[in-house]
Design a protein around this motif. Structure first.
Motif, PDB file in Angstrom:
ATOM      1  N   PRO A  13       1.103  -1.236  -0.047  1.00  0.00           N
ATOM      2  CA  PRO A  13      -0.093  -0.543   0.241  1.00  0.00           C
ATOM      3  C   PRO A  13       1.146   1.420   0.110  1.00  0.00           C
ATOM      4  O   PRO A  13       0.381   2.085  -0.314  1.00  0.00           O
ATOM      5  N   ALA A  14       1.657   1.300   0.386  1.00  0.00           N
ATOM      6  CA  ALA A  14       2.956   2.278   0.848  1.00  0.00           C
ATOM      7  C   ALA A  14       3.037   3.298  -0.901  1.00  0.00           C
ATOM      8  O   ALA A  14       3.647   4.015  -1.462  1.00  0.00           O
ATOM      9  N   LEU A  15       2.724   2.244  -2.184  1.00  0.00           N
ATOM     10  CA  LEU A  15       2.864   2.412  -3.693  1.00  0.00           C
ATOM     11  C   LEU A  15       1.713   3.500  -3.974  1.00  0.00           C
ATOM     12  O   LEU A  15       2.225   3.976  -4.846  1.00  0.00           O
ATOM     13  N   ILE A  16       0.251   3.308  -2.874  1.00  0.00           N
ATOM     14  CA  ILE A  16      -0.688   4.712  -4.105  1.00  0.00           C
ATOM     15  C   ILE A  16      -0.216   6.181  -3.666  1.00  0.00           C
ATOM     16  O   ILE A  16      -1.227   6.299  -4.412  1.00  0.00           O
ATOM     17  N   PRO A  17       0.133   6.599  -2.659  1.00  0.00           N
ATOM     18  CA  PRO A  17       0.358   7.623  -2.472  1.00  0.00           C
ATOM     19  C   PRO A  17       1.712   7.889  -4.288  1.00  0.00           C
ATOM     20  O   PRO A  17       1.303   8.765  -4.495  1.00  0.00           O
ATOM     21  N   LEU A  18       2.362   7.028  -4.217  1.00  0.00           N
ATOM     22  CA  LEU A  18       2.904   7.270  -5.781  1.00  0.00           C
ATOM     23  C   LEU A  18       2.181   7.536  -6.988  1.00  0.00           C
ATOM     24  O   LEU A  18       3.090   8.544  -7.612  1.00  0.00           O
ATOM     25  N   TYR A  19       1.366   6.508  -6.918  1.00  0.00           N
ATOM     26  CA  TYR A  19       0.956   6.524  -8.283  1.00  0.00           C
ATOM     27  C   TYR A  19       0.211   7.799  -8.686  1.00  0.00           C
ATOM     28  O   TYR A  19      -0.635   8.032  -9.146  1.00  0.00           O
ATOM     29  N   VAL A  20      -0.668   8.379  -7.199  1.00  0.00           N
ATOM     30  CA  VAL A  20      -2.073   9.323  -6.891  1.00  0.00           C
ATOM     31  C   VAL A  20      -1.603  10.336  -7.420  1.00  0.00           C
ATOM     32  O   VAL A  20      -1.389  11.193  -8.291  1.00  0.00           O
ATOM     33  N   CYS A  21       0.030  10.636  -6.770  1.00  0.00           N
ATOM     34  CA  CYS A  21       0.619  12.218  -7.252  1.00  0.00           C
ATOM     35  C   CYS A  21       1.603  11.952  -8.863  1.00  0.00           C
ATOM     36  O   CYS A  21       1.215  12.783  -9.020  1.00  0.00           O
ATOM     37  N   VAL A  22       2.444  10.947  -9.580  1.00  0.00           N
ATOM     38  CA  VAL A  22       2.536  10.626 -10.450  1.00  0.00           C
ATOM     39  C   VAL A  22       0.530  10.657 -11.449  1.00  0.00           C
ATOM     40  O   VAL A  22       0.768  11.587 -12.761  1.00  0.00           O
ATOM     41  N   GLY A  23      -0.239  10.655 -11.227  1.00  0.00           N
ATOM     42  CA  GLY A  23      -1.239  10.559 -11.853  1.00  0.00           C
ATOM     43  C   GLY A  23      -1.966  11.881 -11.753  1.00  0.00           C
ATOM     44  O   GLY A  23      -1.815  12.460 -12.621  1.00  0.00           O
ATOM     45  N   ILE A  24      -2.173  13.299 -10.569  1.00  0.00           N
ATOM     46  CA  ILE A  24      -2.112  14.132 -11.324  1.00  0.00           C
ATOM     47  C   ILE A  24      -0.989  15.003 -11.561  1.00  0.00           C
ATOM     48  O   ILE A  24      -1.378  15.994 -12.138  1.00  0.00           O
ATOM     49  N   GLY A  25       0.468  14.835 -11.505  1.00  0.00           N
ATOM     50  CA  GLY A  25       1.082  15.283 -12.027  1.00  0.00           C
ATOM     51  C   GLY A  25       0.900  15.189 -13.879  1.00  0.00           C
ATOM     52  O   GLY A  25       0.561  15.887 -14.452  1.00  0.00           O
ATOM     53  N   ALA A  26       0.799  13.514 -14.354  1.00  0.00           N
ATOM     54  CA  ALA A  26      -0.224  14.213 -15.545  1.00  0.00           C
ATOM     55  C   ALA A  26      -0.924  14.495 -15.794  1.00  0.00           C
ATOM     56  O   ALA A  26      -0.539  15.013 -17.366  1.00  0.00           O
ATOM     57  N   ILE A  27      -2.234  14.088 -15.494  1.00  0.00           N
ATOM     58  CA  ILE A  27      -2.986  15.059 -15.447  1.00  0.00           C
ATOM     59  C   ILE A  27      -2.911  17.094 -15.420  1.00  0.00           C
ATOM     60  O   ILE A  27      -3.357  17.303 -16.481  1.00  0.00           O
ATOM     61  N   GLY A  28      -2.872  17.279 -14.408  1.00  0.00           N
ATOM     62  CA  GLY A  28      -1.970  18.939 -14.748  1.00  0.00           C
ATOM     63  C   GLY A  28      -0.886  19.218 -16.609  1.00  0.00           C
ATOM     64  O   GLY A  28      -1.159  20.301 -16.779  1.00  0.00           O
ATOM     65  N   ALA A  29      -0.268  18.456 -16.454  1.00  0.00           N
ATOM     66  CA  ALA A  29       0.476  18.928 -17.641  1.00  0.00           C
ATOM     67  C   ALA A  29      -0.378  18.497 -18.898  1.00  0.00           C
ATOM     68  O   ALA A  29      -0.394  19.464 -19.709  1.00  0.00           O
ATOM     69  N   VAL A  30      -0.767  17.709 -19.067  1.00  0.00           N
ATOM     70  CA  VAL A  30      -2.160  17.318 -19.944  1.00  0.00           C
ATOM     71  C   VAL A  30      -3.396  19.137 -19.846  1.00  0.00           C
ATOM     72  O   VAL A  30      -3.601  19.569 -20.401  1.00  0.00           O
ATOM     73  N   TYR A  31      -3.776  19.439 -18.684  1.00  0.00           N
ATOM     74  CA  TYR A  31      -4.634  20.482 -18.637  1.00  0.00           C
ATOM     75  C   TYR A  31      -3.595  21.582 -19.164  1.00  0.00           C
ATOM     76  O   TYR A  31      -4.184  22.323 -19.960  1.00  0.00           O
ATOM     77  N   TYR A  32      -2.454  21.973 -18.798  1.00  0.00           N
ATOM     78  CA  TYR A  32      -1.607  22.869 -19.092  1.00  0.00           C
ATOM     79  C   TYR A  32      -1.109  22.710 -20.606  1.00  0.00           C
ATOM     80  O   TYR A  32      -1.650  23.492 -21.184  1.00  0.00           O
ATOM     81  N   THR A  33      -0.650  21.767 -21.646  1.00  0.00           N
ATOM     82  CA  THR A  33      -0.816  21.912 -22.768  1.00  0.00           C
ATOM     83  C   THR A  33      -1.668  22.325 -23.274  1.00  0.00           C
ATOM     84  O   THR A  33      -1.869  22.997 -24.191  1.00  0.00           O
ATOM     85  N   ALA A  34      -2.956  21.636 -22.884  1.00  0.00           N
ATOM     86  CA  ALA A  34      -4.671  21.774 -23.992  1.00  0.00           C
ATOM     87  C   ALA A  34      -4.599  23.248 -23.796  1.00  0.00           C
ATOM     88  O   ALA A  34      -4.969  23.680 -24.701  1.00  0.00           O
ATOM     89  N   ARG A  35      -4.614  23.226 -22.235  1.00  0.00           N
ATOM     90  CA  ARG A  35      -4.941  25.708 -22.284  1.00  0.00           C
ATOM     91  C   ARG A  35      -4.114  26.001 -23.061  1.00  0.00           C
ATOM     92  O   ARG A  35      -4.482  27.885 -23.323  1.00  0.00           O
ATOM     93  N   LEU A  36      -2.623  26.038 -23.128  1.00  0.00           N
ATOM     94  CA  LEU A  36      -1.959  26.636 -24.091  1.00  0.00           C
ATOM     95  C   LEU A  36      -2.155  26.639 -25.815  1.00  0.00           C
ATOM     96  O   LEU A  36      -2.378  28.040 -26.626  1.00  0.00           O
ATOM     97  N   ALA A  37      -2.602  25.405 -26.078  1.00  0.00           N
ATOM     98  CA  ALA A  37      -3.020  25.027 -27.706  1.00  0.00           C
ATOM     99  C   ALA A  37      -4.675  25.654 -27.831  1.00  0.00           C
ATOM    100  O   ALA A  37      -4.585  26.078 -28.825  1.00  0.00           O
ATOM    101  N   LEU A  38      -5.465  25.799 -26.288  1.00  0.00           N
ATOM    102  CA  LEU A  38      -6.866  26.377 -26.730  1.00  0.00           C
ATOM    103  C   LEU A  38      -6.566  27.941 -26.753  1.00  0.00           C
ATOM    104  O   LEU A  38      -7.765  28.512 -27.381  1.00  0.00           O
ATOM    105  N   ARG A  39      -6.546  28.264 -25.977  1.00  0.00           N
ATOM    106  CA  ARG A  39      -6.050  29.986 -25.077  1.00  0.00           C
ATOM    107  C   ARG A  39      -5.174  30.879 -25.150  1.00  0.00           C
ATOM    108  O   ARG A  39      -5.818  31.666 -25.181  1.00  0.00           O
ATOM    109  N   SER A  40      -4.117  30.446 -25.951  1.00  0.00           N
ATOM    110  CA  SER A  40      -3.181  31.050 -26.191  1.00  0.00           C
ATOM    111  C   SER A  40      -3.367  32.098 -27.480  1.00  0.00           C
ATOM    112  O   SER A  40      -3.824  31.370 -28.504  1.00  0.00           O
TER     113      SER A  40
END
Length: 83
Positions: A13-40
């Motif tokens: 169960p110690a791996l669960i926070p690792l997966y959560v943090c990596v998932g949040i980072g990946a979602i943030g990176a996709v969101y920011y890239t989409a924001r740059l492509a659509l709103r810039s």
């Protein structure tokens, strides 16, 4: 590989926070890239419908974050191009 299935995550169960943090980072990176492509203003998806997209931002705020300042009343320093 261990840690990639639900059964192995229950054993480690110690791996669960690792997966959560990596998932949040990946979602943030996709969101920011989409924001740059659509709103810039530097990106245009349809050259025929909007031939000069930068003109829409002549008197608007272009920064991601700015303290309280009304950019609609500020004289733009951008040059006016004409073809």
């Amino acid at each position: 590989m261990q840690g990639l299935s639900l059964a192995s995550l229950r054993k480690n169960p110690a791996l669960i926070p690792l997966y959560v943090c990596v998932g949040i980072g990946a979602i943030g990176a996709v969101y920011y890239t989409a924001r740059l492509a659509l709103r810039s203003p530097e990106v245009t998806w349809s050259r025929k419908n909007n031939p000069e997209p930068w003109e829409e931002y002549r008197n608007k705020q272009h920064k991601f974050y700015s303290p309280v300042r009304d950019y609609s009343k500020v004289e733009s320093q951008a040059p006016k191009f004409s073809e």
